[in-house]
Design a protein around this motif. Structure first.
Motif, PDB file in Angstrom:
ATOM      1  N   LEU A   1      -7.925 -16.066  90.452  1.00 45.17           N
ATOM      2  CA  LEU A   1      -7.506 -16.879  89.313  1.00 45.17           C
ATOM      3  C   LEU A   1      -7.750 -16.191  87.969  1.00 45.17           C
ATOM      4  O   LEU A   1      -8.239 -16.791  87.021  1.00 45.17           O
ATOM      5  CB  LEU A   1      -8.212 -18.238  89.333  1.00 45.17           C
ATOM      6  N   GLY A   2      -7.435 -14.909  87.890  1.00 40.82           N
ATOM      7  CA  GLY A   2      -7.573 -14.184  86.640  1.00 40.82           C
ATOM      8  C   GLY A   2      -8.974 -13.693  86.345  1.00 40.82           C
ATOM      9  O   GLY A   2      -9.222 -13.122  85.293  1.00 40.82           O
ATOM     10  N   ILE A   3      -9.906 -13.905  87.260  1.00 36.65           N
ATOM     11  CA  ILE A   3     -11.293 -13.474  87.047  1.00 36.65           C
ATOM     12  C   ILE A   3     -11.631 -12.382  88.056  1.00 36.65           C
ATOM     13  O   ILE A   3     -11.507 -12.579  89.262  1.00 36.65           O
ATOM     14  CB  ILE A   3     -12.273 -14.656  87.192  1.00 36.65           C
TER      15      ILE A   3
ATOM     16  N   LEU B   1     -20.881 -10.105  88.594  1.00 39.79           N
ATOM     17  CA  LEU B   1     -20.398  -9.873  87.246  1.00 39.79           C
ATOM     18  C   LEU B   1     -18.964 -10.378  87.180  1.00 39.79           C
ATOM     19  O   LEU B   1     -18.108  -9.936  87.953  1.00 39.79           O
ATOM     20  CB  LEU B   1     -20.448  -8.385  86.894  1.00 39.79           C
ATOM     21  N   LEU B   2     -18.705 -11.340  86.289  1.00 40.18           N
ATOM     22  CA  LEU B   2     -17.373 -11.906  86.122  1.00 40.18           C
ATOM     23  C   LEU B   2     -16.734 -11.289  84.885  1.00 40.18           C
ATOM     24  O   LEU B   2     -17.359 -11.183  83.846  1.00 40.18           O
ATOM     25  CB  LEU B   2     -17.450 -13.423  85.965  1.00 40.18           C
ATOM     26  N   SER B   3     -15.475 -10.907  85.008  1.00 36.64           N
ATOM     27  CA  SER B   3     -14.760 -10.285  83.906  1.00 36.64           C
ATOM     28  C   SER B   3     -13.304 -10.731  83.942  1.00 36.64           C
ATOM     29  O   SER B   3     -12.743 -10.959  85.006  1.00 36.64           O
ATOM     30  CB  SER B   3     -14.848  -8.764  84.022  1.00 36.64           C
ATOM     31  N   GLN B   4     -12.691 -10.828  82.769  1.00 38.53           N
ATOM     32  CA  GLN B   4     -11.276 -11.168  82.681  1.00 38.53           C
ATOM     33  C   GLN B   4     -10.494 -10.063  81.964  1.00 38.53           C
ATOM     34  O   GLN B   4      -9.514 -10.326  81.292  1.00 38.53           O
ATOM     35  CB  GLN B   4     -11.103 -12.491  81.941  1.00 38.53           C
ATOM     36  N   THR B   5     -10.904  -8.817  82.131  1.00 34.23           N
ATOM     37  CA  THR B   5     -10.280  -7.701  81.439  1.00 34.23           C
ATOM     38  C   THR B   5      -8.794  -7.584  81.757  1.00 34.23           C
ATOM     39  O   THR B   5      -7.959  -7.468  80.858  1.00 34.23           O
ATOM     40  CB  THR B   5     -10.993  -6.383  81.805  1.00 34.23           C
ATOM     41  N   LYS B   6      -8.428  -7.613  83.018  1.00 34.54           N
ATOM     42  CA  LYS B   6      -7.023  -7.517  83.409  1.00 34.54           C
ATOM     43  C   LYS B   6      -6.245  -8.707  82.859  1.00 34.54           C
ATOM     44  O   LYS B   6      -5.128  -8.554  82.363  1.00 34.54           O
ATOM     45  CB  LYS B   6      -6.899  -7.457  84.924  1.00 34.54           C
ATOM     46  N   TYR B   7      -6.826  -9.876  82.906  1.00 35.45           N
ATOM     47  CA  TYR B   7      -6.172 -11.082  82.399  1.00 35.45           C
ATOM     48  C   TYR B   7      -5.902 -10.960  80.897  1.00 35.45           C
ATOM     49  O   TYR B   7      -4.838 -11.309  80.416  1.00 35.45           O
ATOM     50  CB  TYR B   7      -7.068 -12.286  82.694  1.00 35.45           C
ATOM     51  N   VAL B   8      -6.893 -10.416  80.162  1.00 33.97           N
ATOM     52  CA  VAL B   8      -6.744 -10.230  78.713  1.00 33.97           C
ATOM     53  C   VAL B   8      -5.628  -9.234  78.409  1.00 33.97           C
ATOM     54  O   VAL B   8      -4.827  -9.441  77.497  1.00 33.97           O
ATOM     55  CB  VAL B   8      -8.071  -9.761  78.082  1.00 33.97           C
ATOM     56  N   CYS B   9      -5.564  -8.164  79.175  1.00 28.47           N
ATOM     57  CA  CYS B   9      -4.533  -7.146  78.933  1.00 28.47           C
ATOM     58  C   CYS B   9      -3.131  -7.660  79.238  1.00 28.47           C
ATOM     59  O   CYS B   9      -2.153  -7.170  78.663  1.00 28.47           O
ATOM     60  CB  CYS B   9      -4.829  -5.905  79.768  1.00 28.47           C
ATOM     61  N   ASP B  10      -3.010  -8.645  80.111  1.00 27.34           N
ATOM     62  CA  ASP B  10      -1.699  -9.182  80.474  1.00 27.34           C
ATOM     63  C   ASP B  10      -1.170 -10.190  79.452  1.00 27.34           C
ATOM     64  O   ASP B  10       0.041 -10.415  79.386  1.00 27.34           O
ATOM     65  CB  ASP B  10      -1.753  -9.844  81.845  1.00 27.34           C
ATOM     66  N   ILE B  11      -2.036 -10.803  78.651  1.00 25.58           N
ATOM     67  CA  ILE B  11      -1.599 -11.843  77.706  1.00 25.58           C
ATOM     68  C   ILE B  11      -0.611 -11.308  76.664  1.00 25.58           C
ATOM     69  O   ILE B  11       0.452 -11.898  76.478  1.00 25.58           O
ATOM     70  CB  ILE B  11      -2.806 -12.540  77.044  1.00 25.58           C
ATOM     71  N   PRO B  12      -0.881 -10.198  75.957  1.00 25.34           N
ATOM     72  CA  PRO B  12       0.100  -9.713  74.966  1.00 25.34           C
ATOM     73  C   PRO B  12       1.438  -9.326  75.594  1.00 25.34           C
ATOM     74  O   PRO B  12       2.488  -9.522  74.988  1.00 25.34           O
ATOM     75  CB  PRO B  12      -0.574  -8.494  74.343  1.00 25.34           C
ATOM     76  N   SER B  13       1.419  -8.783  76.809  1.00 23.32           N
ATOM     77  CA  SER B  13       2.684  -8.392  77.435  1.00 23.32           C
ATOM     78  C   SER B  13       3.533  -9.612  77.791  1.00 23.32           C
ATOM     79  O   SER B  13       4.764  -9.510  77.824  1.00 23.32           O
ATOM     80  CB  SER B  13       2.427  -7.534  78.669  1.00 23.32           C
ATOM     81  N   ARG B  14       2.923 -10.768  78.031  1.00 20.57           N
ATOM     82  CA  ARG B  14       3.686 -11.987  78.309  1.00 20.57           C
ATOM     83  C   ARG B  14       4.504 -12.412  77.097  1.00 20.57           C
ATOM     84  O   ARG B  14       5.567 -12.993  77.236  1.00 20.57           O
ATOM     85  CB  ARG B  14       2.751 -13.127  78.683  1.00 20.57           C
ATOM     86  N   ALA B  15       3.985 -12.145  75.909  1.00 18.71           N
ATOM     87  CA  ALA B  15       4.658 -12.559  74.674  1.00 18.71           C
ATOM     88  C   ALA B  15       5.404 -11.417  74.000  1.00 18.71           C
ATOM     89  O   ALA B  15       5.866 -11.561  72.878  1.00 18.71           O
ATOM     90  CB  ALA B  15       3.632 -13.136  73.707  1.00 18.71           C
ATOM     91  N   ASN B  16       5.511 -10.278  74.682  1.00 14.59           N
ATOM     92  CA  ASN B  16       6.155  -9.091  74.107  1.00 14.59           C
ATOM     93  C   ASN B  16       5.500  -8.685  72.790  1.00 14.59           C
ATOM     94  O   ASN B  16       6.175  -8.348  71.821  1.00 14.59           O
ATOM     95  CB  ASN B  16       7.657  -9.313  73.914  1.00 14.59           C
ATOM     96  N   LEU B  17       4.185  -8.710  72.751  1.00 15.64           N
ATOM     97  CA  LEU B  17       3.421  -8.336  71.560  1.00 15.64           C
ATOM     98  C   LEU B  17       2.657  -7.037  71.773  1.00 15.64           C
ATOM     99  O   LEU B  17       1.636  -6.807  71.145  1.00 15.64           O
ATOM    100  CB  LEU B  17       2.430  -9.449  71.204  1.00 15.64           C
TER     101      LEU B  17
ATOM    102  N   LEU C   1      -9.047 -18.261  78.985  1.00 14.88           N
ATOM    103  CA  LEU C   1      -9.856 -17.080  78.675  1.00 14.88           C
ATOM    104  C   LEU C   1     -11.246 -17.462  78.172  1.00 14.88           C
ATOM    105  O   LEU C   1     -12.202 -16.711  78.345  1.00 14.88           O
ATOM    106  CB  LEU C   1      -9.139 -16.218  77.637  1.00 14.88           C
ATOM    107  N   THR C   2     -11.376 -18.626  77.571  1.00 18.92           N
ATOM    108  CA  THR C   2     -12.685 -19.043  77.067  1.00 18.92           C
ATOM    109  C   THR C   2     -13.683 -19.340  78.182  1.00 18.92           C
ATOM    110  O   THR C   2     -14.845 -19.626  77.896  1.00 18.92           O
ATOM    111  CB  THR C   2     -12.564 -20.269  76.140  1.00 18.92           C
TER     112      THR C   2
END
Length: 143
Positions: A60-62, A72-88, A128-129
């Motif tokens: 689930l993105g973690i 150790l829980l991390s959302q690094t991949k999830y964070v990197c995917d957010i801008p690409s979803r919005a073409n930013l 993400l929070t």
């Protein structure tokens, strides 16, 4: 702790707990038994269509990394995917996610024709929070 009603026991004798009781300050530890785990997995295989993917790495993105001291829980991949979803992906990076003392109201700016993408991005940021509490205020303002 008192034994359940109907259970007779001699005075001065204590009951041994075989399972952890939630709510106790120090619940007993339930040891992980590999044979019991295999029995449960076998039962689940019979009841449901499923497969064993091994140890947990991403859910689930973690991202989950295990070590002898814990997880150790991390959302690094999830964070990197957010801008690409919005073409930013070509936008510049800033130090702070929001200007200091920024005030917004519902009458500011022009309403979006289709707010679907904005809502999806805010939903991603809310999720993400889970691991990034420092973003909570900014996400609250955006939502």
């Amino acid at each position: 702790m008192h034994p359940p009603p109907g259970l007779s026991h001699p005075p001065g004798v204590v009951c041994r707990l075989r399972r952890a009781l939630y709510g106790l300050k120090q619940p007993s530890r339930v040891c992980s038994d590999s044979s019991t785990i295999e029995k449960v997995k076998h039962h689940l295989f019979q009841e449901f269509e499923m497969k064993d993917l091994g140890s947990l790495l991403y859910f689930l993105g973690i991202e989950v990394a295990t070590s002898p001291t814990g997880y150790l829980l991390s959302q690094t991949k999830y964070v990197c995917d957010i801008p690409s979803r919005a073409n930013l992906t070509d936008d510049k990076i800033v130090d702070t996610p929001l200007e200091l003392h920024a005030k917004f109201s519902t009458s500011d700016g022009v309403p979006l024709e289709d707010p679907t993408l904005y809502r999806k991005l805010v939903r991603c940021l809310v999720y993400l929070t889970v691991t990034r509490l420092d973003l909570s205020y900014v996400v609250h303002i955006l939502s």
